[in-house]
Design a protein around this motif. Structure first.
Motif, mmCIF file in Angstrom:
data_model
loop_
_atom_site.group_PDB
_atom_site.id
_atom_site.type_symbol
_atom_site.label_atom_id
_atom_site.label_comp_id
_atom_site.label_asym_id
_atom_site.label_seq_id
_atom_site.Cartn_x
_atom_site.Cartn_y
_atom_site.Cartn_z
ATOM 1 N N ALA A 1 0.843 -1.191 0.000
ATOM 2 C CA ALA A 1 0.000 0.000 0.000
ATOM 3 C C ALA A 1 0.879 1.241 0.000
ATOM 4 N N ASP A 2 0.517 2.212 -0.838
ATOM 5 C CA ASP A 2 1.298 3.442 -0.961
ATOM 6 C C ASP A 2 0.359 4.637 -0.850
ATOM 7 N N PHE A 3 0.544 5.424 0.211
ATOM 8 C CA PHE A 3 -0.265 6.617 0.444
ATOM 9 C C PHE A 3 0.646 7.826 0.647
ATOM 10 N N PHE A 4 1.691 7.892 -0.155
ATOM 11 C CA PHE A 4 2.673 8.976 -0.098
ATOM 12 C C PHE A 4 1.979 10.344 -0.157
ATOM 13 N N GLY A 5 2.223 11.191 0.858
ATOM 14 C CA GLY A 5 1.743 12.570 0.855
ATOM 15 C C GLY A 5 0.248 12.759 0.938
ATOM 16 N N CYS A 6 -0.491 11.718 1.279
ATOM 17 C CA CYS A 6 -1.951 11.835 1.292
ATOM 18 C C CYS A 6 -2.471 12.765 2.383
ATOM 19 N N PHE A 7 -1.681 12.924 3.444
ATOM 20 C CA PHE A 7 -2.130 13.777 4.551
ATOM 21 C C PHE A 7 -1.074 14.835 4.859
ATOM 22 N N SER A 8 -0.730 15.579 3.819
ATOM 23 C CA SER A 8 0.243 16.666 3.968
ATOM 24 C C SER A 8 -0.458 18.019 4.053
ATOM 25 N N LEU A 9 -1.793 18.016 3.935
ATOM 26 C CA LEU A 9 -2.584 19.248 4.033
ATOM 27 C C LEU A 9 -3.624 19.078 5.137
ATOM 28 N N GLU B 1 0.394 15.600 8.651
ATOM 29 C CA GLU B 1 -0.752 16.276 9.240
ATOM 30 C C GLU B 1 -1.746 15.293 9.866
ATOM 31 N N VAL B 2 -1.313 14.030 10.024
ATOM 32 C CA VAL B 2 -2.204 13.026 10.617
ATOM 33 C C VAL B 2 -2.383 13.328 12.107
ATOM 34 N N PRO B 3 -3.615 13.513 12.568
ATOM 35 C CA PRO B 3 -3.846 13.810 13.995
ATOM 36 C C PRO B 3 -3.458 12.626 14.882
ATOM 37 N N ALA B 4 -3.106 12.923 16.101
ATOM 38 C CA ALA B 4 -2.723 11.871 17.048
ATOM 39 C C ALA B 4 -3.849 10.859 17.227
ATOM 40 N N GLU B 5 -5.091 11.332 17.266
ATOM 41 C CA GLU B 5 -6.229 10.440 17.458
ATOM 42 C C GLU B 5 -6.361 9.446 16.303
ATOM 43 N N ALA B 6 -5.974 9.853 15.110
ATOM 44 C CA ALA B 6 -6.042 8.951 13.961
ATOM 45 C C ALA B 6 -5.013 7.829 14.097
ATOM 46 N N TRP B 7 -3.814 8.150 14.565
ATOM 47 C CA TRP B 7 -2.786 7.109 14.755
ATOM 48 C C TRP B 7 -3.261 6.050 15.754
ATOM 49 N N ARG C 1 9.092 11.875 7.695
ATOM 50 C CA ARG C 1 8.490 13.194 7.932
ATOM 51 C C ARG C 1 7.085 13.128 8.528
ATOM 52 N N CYS C 2 6.639 11.976 8.971
ATOM 53 C CA CYS C 2 5.280 11.877 9.504
ATOM 54 C C CYS C 2 5.091 12.655 10.803
ATOM 55 N N PHE C 3 6.194 12.866 11.541
ATOM 56 C CA PHE C 3 6.066 13.564 12.818
ATOM 57 C C PHE C 3 7.003 14.769 12.856
ATOM 58 N N SER C 4 7.029 15.510 11.773
ATOM 59 C CA SER C 4 7.873 16.700 11.709
ATOM 60 C C SER C 4 7.188 17.903 12.345
#
Length: 637
Positions: free
Chosen positions: A517-525, A555-561, A579-582
């Motif tokens: 599965a590849d979701f590169f950059g899907c949650f950068s906004l 930009e993934v919220p903590a609750e989503a993780w 860069r998921c937690f930058s």
């Protein structure tokens, strides 16, 4: 008038503009009278409904096989170009292209017909139909006058039937010229026997041009410089090329051109041989790509004509961008009933010579009920009207489809709805590539609402919903369809502009066989990040997962993780969370992710840069933290 018995008369088909008016009703009565006297005539029924087109093609094919007569009911606008593929224009063209006898029936003071055209005409801007009528019905053509003496009214149906019967009773051994005065041929013409063909013509000769062919057969083919069966050096070379142990399309095309230059019709026996041998070499996967490169622009007609008859189970024409539209037009009557695999990648792109001809190709493909694999990769300049030809496509056996880049900036997404509607009906689909189709409008994606791809294993929608995409709202219809794909094994969704509501369609997805599965950059906004929970909940249930790319999803919220708390990725070997937690406000979610990774005993490659707060130890796992690198998990179809 007396109408003699028509037993043994020539087959005839009425061609008219079916508008339900007086002329149509009159000629339906005429046909009934002829049939009552044993004349073999064809006319599509007014109430044929959806079968109208199929019956038209069936009748035209029968007319061609039996070398019958097309009875053209020449109203003032006969032959007008319309939206229908089965109009009087196409019937007339079919007969003209095949040298069938055309018998005009004059039913209007305006003759020959003057089909309308002009800048305001939706289908004929330049008078194509009118010019075509003039070619098919020159002033020298003998017509049947179906009007009374003043020319005001139609004759009685029985009188018209008697006039037509007189022409049809000449029988199958005689013929009426389609262009020019009638030519009677009393007996078959003797011919020199070659390549296993009989020494006598089996079919009657029709028309002045055909008469000249028969008369000159033993000396030459139509004019000086064209090969002959008597002095057959050029013909022997054609035979040799077709029957070579290794078929070379380029050399074969050259031999054919030497024998009969482009634009010159082949005699029946020569064409029969070419068709027969083409079928044989195509079954051996003969590749015509070389030939299209070697041929001059505009000289590919005979090559595409071969395809009309020669296609068996496979047809490969990648990078054939120089085929002109008129050459593609040769496929109008193609019936590839056994075709399983077809490749037309790069045929219609920026430098293509014949993008307008794509409609003829797609119409032929739409009739391929046995099609299993189709590649239209990088066909970026297919017109919307061409895609419309797929409305009736029923690819019930299609397993692999590639339309990468077909709907980019140049296309504006026009016509995508027709393709997606066709694909939605493909219940056997296993692999689908729509990468870089970022101009597909939301209403087109809506066609997937009814899609049930229960066997889909690979899907690539990379960059379909990006900044500048026509309408990202359509992502919801796509993701809802994918959520139902229980056999999915590889998924590529590198899409930065999928709305949060669309991602929520995945909350109930059960991808128990998903491996990559590849979701590169899907949650950068941030405006789309709220949908991450739906995706992560689905991924947490993927026990067969081997490769996962979430690079630049910062930009993934903590609750989503937190959706990964129950994740058990026992077969995961590669993971990229670079860069998921930058951004510090979301770093709390890292603990849940690291706990999930700690349970991945097969993990071999983990890319995370230096932004993870390393407090959880991943036992018995080789962890690497290299500098940022390109995504490694693209699931290319």
């Amino acid at each position: 008038m007396e109408i003699p018995d028509g037993a043994g008369s020539r087959l005839a088909m009425f061609s008219a503009r079916f508008d339900g008016g007086q002329v149509e009703q009159k000629f339906r009565e005429v046909q009934k009278i002829l049939q009552a006297h044993n004349y073999d005539t064809l006319m599509v029924e007014a109430d044929a409904g959806e079968d109208f087109g199929m019956l038209t093609m069936q009748y035209l094919s029968q007319l061609d096989e039996e070398r019958g007569i097309l009875l053209a009911v020449c109203t003032e606008h006969y032959g007008e170009m319309t939206s229908s593929k089965y109009s009087s224009f196409w019937e007339l063209k079919y007969a003209y292209d095949r040298d069938l006898a055309i018998m005009p029936l004059k039913v209007s003071k305006v003759y020959p017909p003057r089909p309308p055209f002009g800048a305001d005409h939706p289908y004929d801007k330049k008078g194509t139909a009118r010019g075509f009528v003039k070619s098919a019905m020159p002033s020298s053509t003998v017509y049947i006058n179906c009007l009374d003496e003043p020319g005001e009214n139609l004759l009685a149906a029985r009188d018209i039937a008697a006039l037509i019967a007189a022409k049809l009773r000449k029988g199958k051994a005689n013929a009426t010229a389609t262009r020019g005065t009638p030519v009677e041929v009393a007996a078959p013409v003797a011919m020199t026997s070659h390549v296993g063909y009989p020494a006598q013509a089996k079919r009657p000769v029709r028309g002045m041009r055909s008469f000249l062919w028969a008369d000159c057969w033993k000396r030459c083919f139509y004019h000086a410089g064209v090969g002959s069966f008597d002095d057959d050096t050029l013909w022997k070379e054609v035979e040799r090329q077709f029957r070579a142990s290794e078929f070379n399309a380029s050399s074969t095309l050259k031999a054919l051109k030497n024998f009969a230059p482009p634009g010159r019709p082949y005699p029946a026996e020569a064409r029969q041989f070419v068709m027969q041998e083409s079928k044989r070499v195509m079954r051996c996967k003969g590749n015509i790509q070389e030939a299209t490169k070697a041929a001059e622009p505009g000289g590919l007609e005979e090559l595409v004509i071969l395809l009309l008859f020669a296609v068996d189970e496979e047809l490969h024409m990648p990078f054939c961008s120089q085929v002109p539209a008129e050459a593609w037009r040769q496929l109008e009557a193609a019936r590839w009933e056994k075709l399983r695999a077809a490749d037309f990648s790069w045929c219609f792109q920026t430098d293509s010579q014949g993008a307008a001809g794509a409609a003829f190709l797609l119409a032929a493909l739409a009739r391929c009920s046995e099609l299993q694999e189709l590649n239209m990769d990088k066909c970026t300049h297919v017109p919307a009207e061409a895609w419309r030809q797929l409305e009736a496509a029923r690819w019930e056996k299609l397993t692999k489809a590639d339309f990468e880049g077909c709907f980019q900036t140049d296309s504006q997404g026009a016509g995508a709805a027709f393709l997606l509607a066709a694909l939605a009906r493909c219940s056997e689909l296993e692999e689908l590539n729509m990468q870089y189709c970022y101009e597909v409008p939301a209403e087109a994606w809506r066609q997937l609402e009814a899609a049930r791809w229960e066997k889909l294993t690979k899907a690539n929608f990379d960059r379909c919903f990006e900044d500048g995409s026509q309408d990202a709202a359509g992502a919801a219809f796509l993701l809802a369809a994918l959520a139902r794909c229980s056999e999915l094994q590889e998924l590529n969704m590198n899409c930065t502009h999928v709305p949060a509501e669309a991602w929520r369609q995945l909350e109930d997805a059960r991808w128990e066989k998903l491996r990559r599965a590849d979701f590169f950059g899907c949650f950068s906004l941030s405006e789309f990040a709220e949908g991450a929970a739906g995706l992560l909940a689905a991924l947490a249930r993927c026990s067969e997962l081997e490769e996962l790319n979430m690079q630049y999803c910062y930009e993934v919220p903590a609750e989503a993780w937190r959706q990964l708390e129950a994740a058990r990725w026992e077969k995961l070997t590669k993971a990229n969370f670079d860069r998921c937690f930058s951004l510090s406000e979301f770093a709390e979610g890292a603990a849940v992710l690291l706990a999930a990774l700690a349970r991945c005993s097969e993990l071999q490659d983990l890319r995370s840069a230096s932004y993870l707060p390393w407090r959880t130890t991943a036992s018995s796992t080789s962890l690497n933290s290299p500098s940022p690198s390109p995504s490694f998990g693209a699931a290319a179809v």
